[in-house]
Write a protein that holds these residues in place. Sequence first.
Motif, PDB file in Angstrom:
ATOM      1  N   GLY A   1      30.404 150.851  26.021  1.00 26.47           N
ATOM      2  CA  GLY A   1      31.764 151.032  26.537  1.00 26.47           C
ATOM      3  C   GLY A   1      32.815 151.041  25.439  1.00 26.47           C
ATOM      4  N   ALA A   2      34.078 151.095  25.856  1.00 24.67           N
ATOM      5  CA  ALA A   2      35.207 151.101  24.916  1.00 24.67           C
ATOM      6  C   ALA A   2      35.601 149.667  24.579  1.00 24.67           C
ATOM      7  CB  ALA A   2      36.391 151.824  25.562  1.00 24.67           C
ATOM      8  N   PRO A   3      36.184 149.443  23.381  1.00 22.33           N
ATOM      9  CA  PRO A   3      36.615 148.081  23.026  1.00 22.33           C
ATOM     10  C   PRO A   3      37.734 147.608  23.964  1.00 22.33           C
ATOM     11  CG  PRO A   3      36.712 149.577  21.127  1.00 22.33           C
ATOM     12  CD  PRO A   3      36.458 150.424  22.331  1.00 22.33           C
ATOM     13  N   GLN A   4      37.670 146.349  24.356  1.00 22.57           N
ATOM     14  CA  GLN A   4      38.704 145.744  25.210  1.00 22.57           C
ATOM     15  C   GLN A   4      39.241 144.514  24.500  1.00 22.57           C
ATOM     16  OE1 GLN A   4      37.138 144.902  29.131  1.00 22.57           O
ATOM     17  NE2 GLN A   4      35.842 146.727  29.113  1.00 22.57           N
ATOM     18  N   GLU A   5      40.533 144.528  24.235  1.00 20.50           N
ATOM     19  CA  GLU A   5      41.138 143.346  23.601  1.00 20.50           C
ATOM     20  C   GLU A   5      41.386 142.283  24.664  1.00 20.50           C
ATOM     21  OE1 GLU A   5      44.481 144.229  21.132  1.00 20.50           O
ATOM     22  OE2 GLU A   5      43.249 145.378  19.724  1.00 20.50           O
ATOM     23  N   GLU A   6      40.966 141.068  24.349  1.00 21.63           N
ATOM     24  CA  GLU A   6      41.162 139.942  25.267  1.00 21.63           C
ATOM     25  C   GLU A   6      41.934 138.870  24.514  1.00 21.63           C
ATOM     26  OE1 GLU A   6      39.936 139.789  28.369  1.00 21.63           O
ATOM     27  OE2 GLU A   6      38.328 141.270  28.465  1.00 21.63           O
TER      28      GLU A   6
ATOM     29  N   THR B   1      37.825 140.649  20.817  1.00 18.26           N
ATOM     30  CA  THR B   1      37.726 142.023  21.312  1.00 18.26           C
ATOM     31  C   THR B   1      36.273 142.209  21.742  1.00 18.26           C
ATOM     32  OG1 THR B   1      39.423 142.740  19.759  1.00 18.26           O
ATOM     33  CG2 THR B   1      38.091 144.458  20.774  1.00 18.26           C
ATOM     34  N   VAL B   2      36.090 142.785  22.915  1.00 15.61           N
ATOM     35  CA  VAL B   2      34.763 142.857  23.537  1.00 15.61           C
ATOM     36  C   VAL B   2      34.357 144.309  23.751  1.00 15.61           C
ATOM     37  CG1 VAL B   2      33.423 142.169  25.567  1.00 15.61           C
ATOM     38  CG2 VAL B   2      35.312 140.746  24.813  1.00 15.61           C
ATOM     39  N   ILE B   3      33.111 144.587  23.508  1.00 15.44           N
ATOM     40  CA  ILE B   3      32.521 145.861  23.951  1.00 15.44           C
ATOM     41  C   ILE B   3      31.314 145.525  24.816  1.00 15.44           C
ATOM     42  CG2 ILE B   3      31.106 147.818  23.190  1.00 15.44           C
ATOM     43  CD1 ILE B   3      32.987 148.293  20.926  1.00 15.44           C
TER      44      ILE B   3
ATOM     45  N   GLU C   1      27.213 141.802  25.480  1.00 13.19           N
ATOM     46  CA  GLU C   1      28.626 141.772  25.108  1.00 13.19           C
ATOM     47  C   GLU C   1      28.712 141.632  23.609  1.00 13.19           C
ATOM     48  OE1 GLU C   1      30.679 139.146  28.624  1.00 13.19           O
ATOM     49  OE2 GLU C   1      31.210 138.752  26.537  1.00 13.19           O
TER      50      GLU C   1
ATOM     51  N   ALA D   1      36.473 136.119  30.508  1.00 14.20           N
ATOM     52  CA  ALA D   1      36.824 137.481  30.107  1.00 14.20           C
ATOM     53  C   ALA D   1      36.604 138.491  31.240  1.00 14.20           C
ATOM     54  CB  ALA D   1      36.022 137.888  28.868  1.00 14.20           C
ATOM     55  N   HIS D   2      35.794 138.127  32.254  1.00 15.21           N
ATOM     56  CA  HIS D   2      35.571 139.046  33.387  1.00 15.21           C
ATOM     57  C   HIS D   2      36.483 138.730  34.568  1.00 15.21           C
ATOM     58  CE1 HIS D   2      31.219 138.867  31.721  1.00 15.21           C
ATOM     59  NE2 HIS D   2      31.966 139.658  30.990  1.00 15.21           N
TER      60      HIS D   2
END
Lengths: 134, 134
Positions: A31-36, A42-44, A54, A111-112
């Motif tokens: 998936g795309a990187p998600q900043e948390e 930052t999570v992919i 993850e 994070a979810h």
Amino acid sequence: MIGRLNHVAIAVPDLEAAAKQYRDTLGAHVGAPQEEPDHGVTVIFIDLPNTKIELLCPLGDDSPIAGFLAKNPSGGIHHICYEVEDILAARDRLKQQGARVLGNGEPKIGAHGKPVLFLHPKDFNGCLVELEQL
Amino acid sequence: MIGRLNHVAIAVPDLEAAAKQYRDTLGAHVGAPQEEPDHGVTVIFIDLPNTKIELLCPLGDDSPIAGFLAKNPSGGIHHICYEVEDILAARDRLKQQGARVLGNGEPKIGAHGKPVLFLHPKDFNGCLVELEQL
């Protein structure tokens, strides 16, 4: 009590390189990187047919995985997450059995967007265990 | 290329204590210990709804996990195993991409009776990755 393995979290020093490796070398769906920012990472997500990987990379100055990467500069498996139906019931059972819950013992929103708790690695064979309520 | 997460392997110093903890504290379905003298480990499988946890404990004098437990006396996550359809095709693709296969590069028969390969942790974010052909 524990249900599905929700994910395996791998801390990585270079998120882009790790994503490329899983996509191009291992041929996985990345998936795309998600900043948390609330979690300092930052999570992919890598979707496997039965669970997720993850990839975690530090975000900001106070990332909870910065210390782990200082000790393990190439990265490494940071934690595993099991699903539970009722996180408060799970916590009470664990505490009754002598297991230590990290932090103040109250679930946080992970994070979810679901309530999570972390258990002390010394109580679980050196593994950091996350519990997530579905 | 990679398919399901077949298992997460956790090396433990005391198999009985770890099994008790997963059964009684975490409420999981824990199997009986299986000695695998050819692999230098005694294994217990924990069946989760979507994958397995393998608890590994050294067996004999030349166990491949003895060094890991010497460095991590409480235990820890030892490797993760991804399923592949064709292990020779997977190996060739990985080598072409510059990833290092451990040992002599030929698949061995793993603890599940299936052909397996291990990939160099330095090439995969500090994670020891096993590939298993189904």
